[in-house]
Design a protein around this motif. Structure first.
Motif, PDB file in Angstrom:
ATOM      1  N   GLN A   1       0.849  -1.191   0.000  1.00 27.40           N
ATOM      2  CA  GLN A   1       0.000   0.000   0.000  1.00 27.40           C
ATOM      3  C   GLN A   1       0.890   1.248   0.000  1.00 27.40           C
ATOM      4  O   GLN A   1       1.884   1.317   0.709  1.00 27.40           O
ATOM      5  N   ARG A   2       0.534   2.229  -0.825  1.00 28.98           N
ATOM      6  CA  ARG A   2       1.312   3.470  -0.934  1.00 28.98           C
ATOM      7  C   ARG A   2       0.475   4.584  -0.312  1.00 28.98           C
ATOM      8  O   ARG A   2      -0.751   4.582  -0.426  1.00 28.98           O
ATOM      9  N   MET A   3       1.145   5.562   0.360  1.00 28.99           N
ATOM     10  CA  MET A   3       0.386   6.657   0.970  1.00 28.99           C
ATOM     11  C   MET A   3       0.772   7.973   0.303  1.00 28.99           C
ATOM     12  O   MET A   3       1.959   8.261   0.148  1.00 28.99           O
TER      13      MET A   3
END
Ligand code: UD1
Ligand code: CA
Length: 461
Positions: free
Chosen positions: A441-443
């Motif tokens: 997951q990328r933020m």
């Protein structure tokens, strides 16, 4: 008692306005003619002949193997239809029961009574009659005092004769030898230019021979099907018969008028049938089940204490204590084992779901073997088809499949393994391991602020 039986089924059934021969139209899911054949087979006749003609191949395809058929090549009337079987009964002496292939409500006991009546009274013919509230369309019985002298078809009847409410059922028992002697004197001088079997009664009487009659107690038994309206009426009566019999055997119907059960279906006691339920073919249901509302079961085998709601089950087996639906489709070759649960919007084809396993929400399971105590997370799918071939998925006992897992077959998930939600699994998963297949997951920090800024800039342009 020796008995021969002739069933007339050569007519087209013009009034049905159908491309299907009339006797193959269905009542409670089974062809009209099959009920008549069942009723006469209960009498163990030494000979049973079905007269076929119009679309005879199609009719014959629907008869059990070994049933004798004789063809009436052109349909010149019911009398002519009987004449064509003469040579097949030439060495037979005794009672012959003649009946139409379009009256499926007739009962064996009534037929037996008619045969006994003829034999005991030593009459040449015995006719089954009925008093109908609406005799329209039937042949009328014409009597002199108590004695029957002839039968007149409605189309040929006088105004007075039409008012007569005693009708011909189209079911007769004759002395076989005399029947064929007298049939030869029947002419076709009538409205339809047909050789009517009904006219043989007049001929028999004119020759000084004895004709007796028996009025059926339950006039529904003789109802013939000539039109779609009559078909619907007979279907309703048959449906009641089947459902009332099941109620007598201990089955509850919330509304027997809105539950549709075929004649060959078996239901165990204390099972409750909810409305809009269709039980078809060779379906069998154990004791203590709740079926429906709104379920369709075709050739399904259901154990005890099973709950099925708003679902379709075809050619499949469901074990004791299992729960199916709402809104589930079990297709051919599926077996749901004891206490398993198949829930909402789930389709299963040609697969096994083991004891205590759950496929609770939004899944497709095809060509899979699922072991015991397995949980299949919401939205999971077995990808069984690669566009060319189907492949199997094997999920062993105690496996946990995370939500939205794509299981690309051929595949084996070994005992006690798990898959992470959203994974596309293409490699076998070893026992007690976790398989996860998804990108990290990328933020994006302050995304909303940046987006609003960009949008405002856009507006000013
Ligand atoms: C027939 C009787 C009528 C009786 C009614 C009872 C005659 C002339 N009339 O009328 O008195 O009240 O049944 O339901 O018999 N069939 C053949 N070959 C033919 C013609 C008919 O095999 O050439 C078969 C039909 O497929 C059908 C049966 O005979 O199964 C009766 O024929 P249908 O046309 O239905 O006679 P109805 O008009 O109902
Ligand atoms: Ca008829």
């Amino acid at each position: 008692m020796d008995l021969a039986v002739v069933v007339l089924a050569a007519g087209e059934g013009t009034r049905m306005k159908s491309s299907l021969p009339k006797v193959l139209h269905k009542i409670c899911g089974r062809p009209i003619i099959s009920y008549i054949i069942n009723a006469v087979q209960n009498l163990n006749p030494v000979k049973l002949i079905i007269v076929v003609g119009h679309q005879k191949e199609k009719v014959m395809e629907n008869l059990d193997d070994g049933i004798e058929v004789v063809a009436q090549e052109s349909q010149l009337g019911t009398g002519h239809a009987v004449l064509v079987v003469e040579q097949y009964l030439s060495d037979y002496e005794g009672s012959v029961l003649v009946l139409s292939g379009d009256s499926p409500l007739i009962k064996s006991e009534t037929l037996l009574e008619l045969v006994r009546l003829r034999e005991n009274s030593m009459a040449t013919a015995a006719i089954l009659t009925a008093k109908l509230k609406d005799p329209g369309g039937y042949g009328r019985i014409i009597r002199h005092g108590n004695e029957i002298i002839r039968i007149v078809e409605e189309k040929d009847a006088t105004v007075d004769e039409v008012k007569n409410d005693e009708v011909n059922s189209g079911i007769y028992c004759f002395d076989n030898v005399k029947l064929f002697d007298f049939l030869k004197d029947v002419k076709n001088e009538n409205q339809q230019k047909e050789y009517y079997l009904t006219d043989v009664i007049g001929v028999i009487k004119d020759n000084g021979e004895k004709v007796v009659s028996m009025m059926v107690e339950d006039e529904d038994e003789i109802l013939g099907i000539n039109s779609r309206r009559q078909q619907a009426k007979v279907d309703e009566i048959m449906r009641k018969r089947i459902n009332y019999r099941l109620m007598d055997e201990g089955v509850t119907f919330i509304d027997p008028d809105l539950s549709f059960v075929g004649p060959d279906v078996i239901v165990g006691k204390d099972t409750v049938i909810y409305p809009l339920t269709f039980l078809e073919g060779k379906t069998s249901i154990g004791e203590g089940c709740e079926i429906g509302p709104s379920a369709r079961l075709v050739n399904a085998t259901i154990g005890k204490d099973v709950k099925i709601q708003n679902s379709v089950i075809s050619e499949s087996i469901v074990g004791d204590g299992a729960s199916i639906g709402p809104f589930c489709s079990l297709r051919k070759g599926t077996e749901i084992k004891k206490r398993a649960k198949v829930g909402t919007f789930v389709e299963i084809k040609k697969s096994e779901v083991g004891v205590n396993s759950k496929v609770p929400h939004l899944s497709y399971i095809g060509d899979a073997t699922i072991g015991d105590n397995v949980n299949i997370g919401a939205g999971s799918i077995t990808c069984n088809y690669d566009g060319i071939e189907k492949h199997r998925t094997i999920i062993e006992d105690d496996v946990f499949i995370g939500s939205d897992t794509m299981l690309v077959a051929p595949l084996r998930v070994h005992k006690g393994a798990m898959t992470g939600a959203g994974s596309t699994i293409t490699l076998d998963v070893p026992a007690e391991s976790l398989a996860v297949e998804r990108s990290e997951q990328r933020m994006v920090k302050d995304y909303l602020k940046k987006k609003l800024k960009k949008n405002n800039k856009g507006e000013n342009d």
